[in-house]
Write a protein that holds these residues in place. Structure first.
Motif, short mmCIF file in Angstrom:
data_model
loop_
_atom_site.label_atom_id
_atom_site.label_comp_id
_atom_site.label_asym_id
_atom_site.label_seq_id
_atom_site.Cartn_x
_atom_site.Cartn_y
_atom_site.Cartn_z
N ASN A 1 -2.02 -8.58 -3.14
CA ASN A 1 -1.70 -9.25 -1.88
C ASN A 1 -2.93 -10.03 -1.41
N ILE A 2 -2.71 -11.28 -1.04
CA ILE A 2 -3.80 -12.16 -0.64
C ILE A 2 -4.05 -12.07 0.85
N ALA B 1 -8.48 1.61 4.73
CA ALA B 1 -7.26 2.02 5.42
C ALA B 1 -6.25 2.61 4.44
N ILE B 2 -6.14 2.05 3.26
CA ILE B 2 -5.21 2.60 2.26
C ILE B 2 -5.62 4.01 1.86
N LYS B 3 -6.90 4.21 1.63
CA LYS B 3 -7.37 5.56 1.26
C LYS B 3 -7.09 6.55 2.39
N ASP B 4 -7.35 6.13 3.63
CA ASP B 4 -7.09 7.00 4.78
C ASP B 4 -5.60 7.23 4.97
N ALA C 1 0.83 -1.21 0.00
CA ALA C 1 0.00 0.00 0.00
C ALA C 1 0.86 1.26 0.00
N VAL C 2 1.89 1.28 0.82
CA VAL C 2 2.78 2.45 0.88
C VAL C 2 3.41 2.70 -0.48
#
Length: 158
Positions: free
Chosen positions: A137-138, A150-153, A113-114
């Motif tokens: 990612n599984i 969480a990624i959007k945040d 994500a990063v």
């Protein structure tokens, strides 16, 4: 046994390992860094996702001979230091959104994500659902909706 020198989480390391030994085993077995998880060992599940020179990679697919003294490996253990805090903003978003169930895939999820957020920011744009669809990612627990939130945040905090 050949020696290999590279950087891990900001520190120079030298290990004795066969040239074809995968970076994942070097990190886990020789250096005791257990954040990158062994899932499949064939570059499919992405549980081991870490950063190599700032980009997401899967250490299970990288022979240690491919690393040189200036190469920087960042694992989940070193991620917060890249942001200068106790937690990286993406790690904090993961906690705030209560993403983890079993937690096994979460280090790899966060590292992927990063990298995705950094790449979209470098292109001068916000992360989109189409971007999130590229992550592979599984998560066996199926927390994908919380992962995406969480990624959007986390992207807003980065």
């Amino acid at each position: 046994m050949p020696q290999h020198t590279f950087r891990v989480n900001g520190s120079q390391v030298t290990v004795d390992a066969a040239d074809d030994e995968r970076l994942l085993w070097v990190l886990r077995d020789l250096l005791g860094i257990t954040g990158p998880k062994y899932g499949c060992g064939i570059n499919v599940c992405k549980a081991c996702t870490s950063h190599l020179n700032g980009r997401a990679v899967n250490p299970c697919a990288i022979p240690v001979k491919d690393l040189g003294p200036t190469d920087e490996v960042t694992t989940i253990e070193g991620l917060a230091a890249t942001a200068g805090g106790d937690l990286h903003p993406m790690q904090q978003a993961w906690l705030d959104h209560d993403v983890a169930q079993c937690g096994y895939c979460q280090p790899g999820q966060i590292m992927a994500a990063v990298d995705l957020v950094r790449r979209t920011a470098a292109e001068g744009r916000d992360i989109t659902d189409a971007d999130l669809d590229t992550l592979r990612n599984i998560c066996r627990c199926g927390t994908y909706s919380r992962i995406r939130a969480a990624i959007k945040d986390g992207a807003k905090r980065m």
